[in-house]
Design an enzyme around this catalytic site. Structure first.
Site, PDB file in Angstrom:
ATOM      1  CD  GLU A   1      21.879   0.904 -63.799  1.00  0.00           C
ATOM      2  OE1 GLU A   1      22.440   1.384 -64.803  1.00  0.00           O
ATOM      3  OE2 GLU A   1      20.645   0.929 -63.648  1.00  0.00           O
TER       4      GLU A   1
ATOM      5  CB  THR B   1      14.927  37.389 -80.594  1.00  0.00           C
ATOM      6  OG1 THR B   1      14.135  38.007 -79.589  1.00  0.00           O
ATOM      7  CG2 THR B   1      16.307  37.082 -80.030  1.00  0.00           C
TER       8      THR B   1
ATOM      9  CB  CYS C   1      20.965  -2.826 -65.159  1.00  0.00           C
ATOM     10  SG  CYS C   1      21.676  -1.731 -66.403  1.00  0.00           S
TER      11      CYS C   1
ATOM     12  NE  ARG D   1      22.614  28.586 -77.348  1.00  0.00           N
ATOM     13  CZ  ARG D   1      23.228  29.582 -77.967  1.00  0.00           C
ATOM     14  NH1 ARG D   1      24.320  29.334 -78.683  1.00  0.00           N
ATOM     15  NH2 ARG D   1      22.760  30.798 -77.882  1.00  0.00           N
TER      16      ARG D   1
END
Ligand code: AOF
Ligand code: ZN
Length: 357
Positions: free
Chosen positions: A46, A190, A78, A178
């Site tokens: 803002e 993995t 704000c 990522r």
């Protein structure tokens, strides 16, 4: 609001754990100022938009993707800046769930500024799903699962090769993706088999490099894999089971790996949340993904579908997820569909974290 949402994305990788926020200032149909939250601790969207608009903000409408804050945090409220600029009307997509910052709408209304909510609320909720999730429950991180499959839902061919199911554009997208997560996770098998780096090598340098987490129950990893040999440069954490061999754990710790010993997957996620991880992107393998899904621990799927058919005998994406009769099968909510070169990206959420009005 669509423009404000587009602007908000520009803070990706730079503002977490704060929200992505975009703002547009309108005089009639004319845009007189635009802004977004660009840096953690920096000016809010803002304030950036008001600075761009200058005197043209007087009597204008401020469109913003999140309720303006009413608190002194790292920056002043704000709401003060909005009132001081003479803005007549604020249109916000969703309420702010942050207990310290929220309540801006009431403050503005008390000062004579009209406030409306709800424009593109679902898109704004999807934009900040990890932030909203963190405010709704502190038990575990927001968990996203990324996968690249064939049209027939396979992640590798019958020989186990998965290089490359998806194309170049999709792989670039993953690096961008990522950058916005606190941690990237893979399973132990993995990590051994694919030897990934799990670093961010795209157009965005994240404010903090995502922590690399390996769910390696037996503590099988060692110095021969990238994740361990680079653990002193990029943080690497291993989630081993309480009965993993002590010698292996000691060796990992000697390489700079932080080892935790959760009693279950859910317990491991709790430990990550307690260590400050608010969002986790799981990149495989199939066994870890399937387990997370079966236990109801996945909040979002980033599904990249490549136009290739791998057929019978190829590796299915989610082995062992229990069957559900169609009427009861969980329906995911599509939050994005996008062409990526020859591939198709589908982003699906398990539920919407829409704050109450
Ligand atoms: C942001 N950027 O553009 C807006 C935010 O610690 P602070 O002062 O930066 O305040 C953070 C809170 O302010 C955040 O949790 C959210 O509730 C509110 N709005 N925050 O970082 C922004 N508009
Ligand atoms: Zn603010």
């Amino acid at each position: 609001m669509r423009r404000a949402l587009d602007l908000a994305w520009r803070g990706w990788g730079r503002v977490a754990p704060n929200p992505l926020v975009g703002a547009v200032i309108l005089q009639g149909d004319t845009v007189v100022g635009e802004g977004f939250h660009a840096e953690y601790g920096g000016p809010h969207a803002e304030v950036a938009a008001l600075a761009a608009a200058g005197a043209r903000a007087r009597g204008a409408t401020l469109i913003v993707t999140l309720e303006p804050c009413a608190h002194y945090g790292k920056t002043p409220p704000c709401t003060d800046a909005i009132v001081a600029a003479g803005v007549a009307r604020v249109v916000a997509a969703i309420r702010d769930p942050d207990p310290e910052a929220r309540g801006g709408a009431d403050v503005l209304r008390a000062q004579g500024v009209a406030v409306a909510f709800g424009v593109l609320a679902e898109a704004a909720a999807a934009l900040n799903a990890p932030f909203l999730f963190a405010h709704q429950q502190a038990e575990r991180p927001f968990v996203a699962l990324k996968l690249a499959t064939s049209i027939d839902g396979r992640i590798a061919d019958a020989r186990g090769s998965s290089r490359w199911v998806s194309g170049e554009a999709a792989r670039e997208y993953v690096h961008w993706l990522r950058a916005g997560f606190d941690a990237i996770a893979v399973g132990g098998t993995t990590a051994l088999k694919d030897d990934p780096q799990l670093t961010v090598r795209g157009p965005i340098t994240p404010r903090r490099a995502p922590v690399r987490v390996v769910f390696d129950r037996r503590a099988m990893l060692n110095e021969t894999v990238n994740l361990v040999s680079t653990a002193r440069t990029v943080p690497t954490w291993v989630m081993a089971s309480p009965d993993a061999p002590v010698a292996s754990v000691t060796q990992l710790e000697g390489s700079g790996v932080r080892v935790s010993r959760p009693t279950s997957l859910a317990d491991g996620l709790r430990m990550l949340r307690a260590a400050g991880i608010h969002s986790l992107l799981c990149e495989g393998g199939g066994a870890l993904g399937a387990k997370l899904l079966a236990e109801g621990l996945v909040d979002r799927l980033y599904w990249i579908q490549a136009p290739v058919w791998l057929g019978e005998g190829a590796v299915p994406a989610f082995p062992g997820v229990p069957a559900a009769p169609l009427p009861e099968a969980p329906r995911w909510i599509p939050v994005e569909r996008r062409a990526m070169g020859p591939d198709t990206l589908l982003v699906l959420d398990r539920r919407l974290c829409l704050p109450e009005l």
